[in-house]
Design a protein around this motif. Structure first.
Motif, mmCIF file in Angstrom:
data_model
loop_
_atom_site.group_PDB
_atom_site.id
_atom_site.type_symbol
_atom_site.label_atom_id
_atom_site.label_comp_id
_atom_site.label_asym_id
_atom_site.label_seq_id
_atom_site.Cartn_x
_atom_site.Cartn_y
_atom_site.Cartn_z
ATOM 1 N N ALA A 56 67.230 -43.401 39.947
ATOM 2 C CA ALA A 56 66.422 -44.189 40.881
ATOM 3 C C ALA A 56 67.318 -45.065 41.744
ATOM 4 O O ALA A 56 68.416 -45.455 41.333
ATOM 5 C CB ALA A 56 65.414 -45.052 40.118
ATOM 6 N N VAL A 57 66.832 -45.369 42.943
ATOM 7 C CA VAL A 57 67.547 -46.249 43.868
ATOM 8 C C VAL A 57 66.791 -47.568 43.968
ATOM 9 O O VAL A 57 65.610 -47.653 43.617
ATOM 10 C CB VAL A 57 67.679 -45.617 45.272
ATOM 11 C CG1 VAL A 57 68.487 -44.344 45.201
ATOM 12 C CG2 VAL A 57 66.294 -45.328 45.860
ATOM 13 N N LEU A 58 67.475 -48.583 44.464
ATOM 14 C CA LEU A 58 66.847 -49.879 44.657
ATOM 15 C C LEU A 58 66.355 -49.970 46.092
ATOM 16 O O LEU A 58 67.141 -49.944 47.037
ATOM 17 C CB LEU A 58 67.852 -51.000 44.363
ATOM 18 C CG LEU A 58 67.275 -52.407 44.275
ATOM 19 C CD1 LEU A 58 66.245 -52.495 43.149
ATOM 20 C CD2 LEU A 58 68.382 -53.424 44.055
ATOM 21 N N ASP A 59 65.037 -50.066 46.247
ATOM 22 C CA ASP A 59 64.419 -50.148 47.564
ATOM 23 C C ASP A 59 63.777 -51.528 47.696
ATOM 24 O O ASP A 59 62.700 -51.773 47.159
ATOM 25 C CB ASP A 59 63.370 -49.048 47.731
ATOM 26 C CG ASP A 59 62.762 -49.047 49.127
ATOM 27 O OD1 ASP A 59 63.309 -49.738 50.002
ATOM 28 O OD2 ASP A 59 61.753 -48.357 49.335
ATOM 29 N N GLY A 60 64.444 -52.431 48.406
ATOM 30 C CA GLY A 60 63.960 -53.809 48.475
ATOM 31 C C GLY A 60 64.137 -54.476 47.128
ATOM 32 O O GLY A 60 65.254 -54.653 46.659
ATOM 33 N N GLU A 61 63.036 -54.795 46.469
ATOM 34 C CA GLU A 61 63.088 -55.421 45.149
ATOM 35 C C GLU A 61 62.527 -54.505 44.072
ATOM 36 O O GLU A 61 62.274 -54.939 42.944
ATOM 37 C CB GLU A 61 62.324 -56.743 45.164
ATOM 38 C CG GLU A 61 62.953 -57.806 46.060
ATOM 39 C CD GLU A 61 62.240 -59.137 45.937
ATOM 40 O OE1 GLU A 61 61.147 -59.158 45.337
ATOM 41 O OE2 GLU A 61 62.771 -60.140 46.425
#
Length: 214
Positions: A56-61
């Motif tokens: 998974a990637v960090l998108d915003g928070e």
């Protein structure tokens, strides 16, 4: 009275500012290095290969699955260390390509230029005479003892020698980089604190209004 109220408001405001800074999301654009050391007790175990899969990637928070996992049927917030087996099976069934690194003679393997997100670390090829270490779910970057994000992460993968008279193929544990994980939009325990602070400010406002009327 007014001075005390103003001082209290300033203290609460300062607390909220510090709180917001402490639990800000990590820098998504900053590169992360992951250094893996394979050990049996205090002895470093060389040779073999390890694999790293980007979950998974960090998108915003918030965390969002990578393209490979967009059809994974579990919500990202439910993904934890207990669900590692399901993730490993999903990867095996879909034959995903991960990042492969050779373990050097000193038991070390290093991954560079990683981005903030969730990763799965597994062992592909084990050293002769040793068991495979258990797959490990990593949230990168980590938060160090000073409450700051650490972008140079060290993990120790624990393996054990296989007995001469047994066919033990059990997997040994992997020591993950500390118990503290990056806090994002999934953080829930600060909510009561924020509610109390908000109510305190409301009460202060009512007191000030009542004093003005008098």
């Amino acid at each position: 009275m007014k001075k005390a109220i103003i001082s209290l408001i300033m203290i609460v405001s300062l607390f909220l500012c510090c709180f917001n800074t402490l639990y800000a999301a990590p820098d998504r654009d900053r590169n992360i290095t992951l250094n893996v050391t394979v050990k049996s007790g205090d002895t470093k175990v060389g040779t073999g290969t390890v694999m790293l899969y980007h979950i998974a990637v960090l998108d915003g928070e918030n965390y969002c699955y990578t393209d490979d996992f967009e059809n994974y049927d579990k919500d990202i917030e439910s993904v934890n260390r207990e669900s590692i087996t399901d993730i490993v099976d999903y990867i095996s069934q879909n034959e995903f390509e991960g990042i492969r690194k050779v373990i050097d003679d000193n038991g070390n393997a290093s991954f560079s230029s990683l981005k903030a997100g969730v990763y799965l670390l597994t062992q592909e090829k084990v050293a002769v005479g040793y068991s495979e270490f258990k797959p490990s779910l990593l949230y990168l970057p980590i938060i160090n003892d000073n409450g700051e994000y650490d972008y140079d992460v060290e993990v120790t993968a624990k393996t054990e020698p296989i007995g001469k008279d047994t066919n033990d193929t059990s997997k040994s544990e992997t020591t993950e980089p500390g118990p503290t994980l990056p806090q994002t939009g999934q953080l829930k325990w600060p909510i009561p604190i924020l509610i109390v602070c908000g109510l305190s400010l409301i009460i202060i406002g009512l007191v000030v209004a009542k004093s003005k009327k008098k």
